[in-house]
Design an enzyme around this catalytic site. Structure first.
Site, short mmCIF file in Angstrom:
data_model
loop_
_atom_site.label_atom_id
_atom_site.label_comp_id
_atom_site.label_asym_id
_atom_site.label_seq_id
_atom_site.Cartn_x
_atom_site.Cartn_y
_atom_site.Cartn_z
CD1 TRP A 17 -2.71 1.77 0.45
CD2 TRP A 17 -2.27 2.26 3.04
NE1 TRP A 17 -3.11 2.78 0.81
CE2 TRP A 17 -2.65 2.82 2.07
CE3 TRP A 17 -1.47 1.57 4.22
CZ2 TRP A 17 -3.26 3.83 3.53
CZ3 TRP A 17 -1.84 2.68 4.96
CH2 TRP A 17 -2.67 3.45 5.04
CG ASP A 56 -2.31 -2.31 7.30
OD1 ASP A 56 -3.34 -2.61 7.27
OD2 ASP A 56 -2.48 -2.46 6.37
CE LYS A 94 -10.65 1.77 1.74
NZ LYS A 94 -9.49 1.43 2.30
C1 LIG Z 1 -3.69 -2.57 3.22
C2 LIG Z 1 -4.21 -0.69 3.61
N1 LIG Z 1 -3.94 -0.39 4.93
C3 LIG Z 1 -4.66 -0.02 5.80
C4 LIG Z 1 -5.68 1.42 5.49
C5 LIG Z 1 -6.05 2.59 6.10
O1 LIG Z 1 -7.58 2.24 6.07
P1 LIG Z 1 -8.06 3.41 6.72
O2 LIG Z 1 -8.63 4.49 5.75
O3 LIG Z 1 -8.86 2.90 7.70
O4 LIG Z 1 -6.79 4.56 7.72
C6 LIG Z 1 -6.07 0.95 3.80
C7 LIG Z 1 -6.33 1.72 2.94
O5 LIG Z 1 -6.48 2.23 1.85
C8 LIG Z 1 -5.03 0.24 2.78
O6 LIG Z 1 -5.32 0.10 1.75
#
Ligand SMILES: Cc1ncc(COP(=O)(O)O)c(C=O)c1O
Length: 394
Positions: A128, A209, A244
């Site tokens: 990410w 994660d 999500k």
């Molecule tokens: C792999 C991954 N980790 C963490 C997050 C973070 O999400 P949040 O919007 O809840 O901070 C995302 C969001 O796109 C993600 O794709």
């Protein structure tokens, strides 16, 4: 003082959103921004969320501060959602509510630095696009392990296992729980078992994660690897997001769960993590967490949420097949089958940065520079145009 600063280029994804918004073409397609969309191109508020919000509006008694770890009921509920009601590790897991998955990653980084500042954290290549700035920016030393084979469009499982076998004992390895972002390619159950064997054998600390629980194969199915690891390792970190799977993006809901070697260490870890929170944002936002907690504890709302999440999951699967089928017609010489078998919202299309730019300028089709598409932007209406345009740039 501020004159000493220089302006930074706009964040790539925010720039892309702006460009898409300013594009006047009616047939433009947004495959960039990382939110779920329904078949009408909307990111709706879930009906279960609306009902929980109404309940909270009527029943919430106070807006006084929570503690730094948030609401204990939310934390317990999230822990059960991830680790299951009957995890034998439950006595040594502590969970803290956080502002989204990002907030929990940041608190985890603080905890890692306090516990063992010279440890390395290994992230997948690719990962990410905020992992490196967020975790590295917090001061954690980062390394990468191989993950995606861009030629064969699959997991580099042999190279991954080989690298894991050379990582120094005690180092931390970050895995995506499911729906790997950006590739959508997850290890199979057998591959997870192989990964877990090496993690256990070498004494590595797994850091999972999980930002898409329920969007790959099911709410419980998507956390099997986490549950199995929790039974086998003394220590583990799990960063989770409700952005999500509850559609609560802007309400900022997530949790950090830390598995420790025993209940006494767990209490120490809880006190340290709470103090890290105190020094960053003091207390987490409450509203979205209250919504999640109410949904998960009310059997009817929980069932409604599971059904709505199931619809999202099924839609993602069906637009993947729709795109692969359409591409078979328009570009039969190319193999896009990896898109059909991947999980969640993202996949690499497997095209060059120049082709990504041509799709944007000539056809109004927007995606991240490396050709990462969010399949949630695909609809029955735009899939034909999309497949024809991709064939034209190939
Ligand atoms: C792999 C991954 N980790 C963490 C997050 C973070 O999400 P949040 O919007 O809840 O901070 C995302 C969001 O796109 C993600 O794709």
């Amino acid at each position: 003082m501020f004159e000493s600063l220089t302006a930074l280029p706009p964040d790539a994804i925010l720039k892309l959103i702006g460009e898409h918004q300013n594009d006047a073409r009616e047939n433009k397609v947004d495959l960039g921004v990382g939110v779920y969309r329904d078949e009408h191109g909307q990111t709706p508020i879930l009906a279960a969320v609306k009902k929980a919000e109404r309940y909270i509006l009527d029943h919430q008694q106070t807006k006084a501060y929570t503690g730094s770890a948030g609401d204990p009921v939310f934390n317990e509920t999230m822990q059960d959602l991830i680790f299951g009601d009957h995890s034998s590790a439950s006595g040594r897991i502590t969970t803290l509510q956080s502002p989204g998955g990002s907030g929990s990653l940041r608190v985890a980084a603080g905890l890692i630095l306090r516990a063992k500042a010279d440890v390395s954290l290994w992230v997948s290549d690719p990962t990410w696009n905020n992992h490196v700035p967020l975790l590295g920016g917090a001061g954690v030393q980062l390394e990468t392990y191989p993950y995606y084979d861009a030629d064969k469009k699959c997991l580099r499982i042999d190279a991954l296992l080989e690298t894991l076998s050379t990582i120094p004992s005690g180092d931390i390895v970050l895995f995506h729980g499911c729906c790997h972002n950006p590739t959508g390619i997850d290890p199979s159950s057998e591959q997870w078992r192989q990964i877990a064997d090496i993690v256990v054998e070498r004494g590595l600390l797994p850091f999972i994660d999980i930002a898409y629980q329920g969007l790959a194969n099911g709410i419980d199915e998507d956390v099997q690897a986490i549950r199995q690891l929790a039974e086998r390792v003394p220590e583990m970190l799990v960063s989770s997001s409700c952005s999500k799977n509850f559609g609560l993006y802007r309400d900022r809901v997530g949790a950090l769960s830390i598995v420790s070697s025993d209940a006494d260490v767990s209490q120490i870890v809880y006190s340290q993590a709470s103090q890290i929170v105190r020094t960053i944002y003091s207390v987490p936002p409450d509203h979205g967490a209250a919504v999640v907690s109410h949904i998960l504890r009310d059997p009817d709302l929980r069932a409604q949420w599971a059904a709505e999440l199931g619809e999202m999951r099924e839609r993602l699967k069906s637009v993947r097949s729709m795109l692969v089928e359409a591409l078979q017609e328009t570009a039969p010489a190319h193999d896009f089958s990896h898109i059909g078998s991947a999980n969640g919202m993202f996949s690499y299309l497997g095209i060059s940065p120049q082709q990504v730019t041509r799709l944007k300028t000539d056809f109004g089709i927007y995606m991240e520079g490396f050709g990462r598409i969010n399949v949630a932007g695909i609809t029955a209406k735009n899939v034909g145009y999309l497949a024809e345009s991709i064939a034209r740039v190939l």
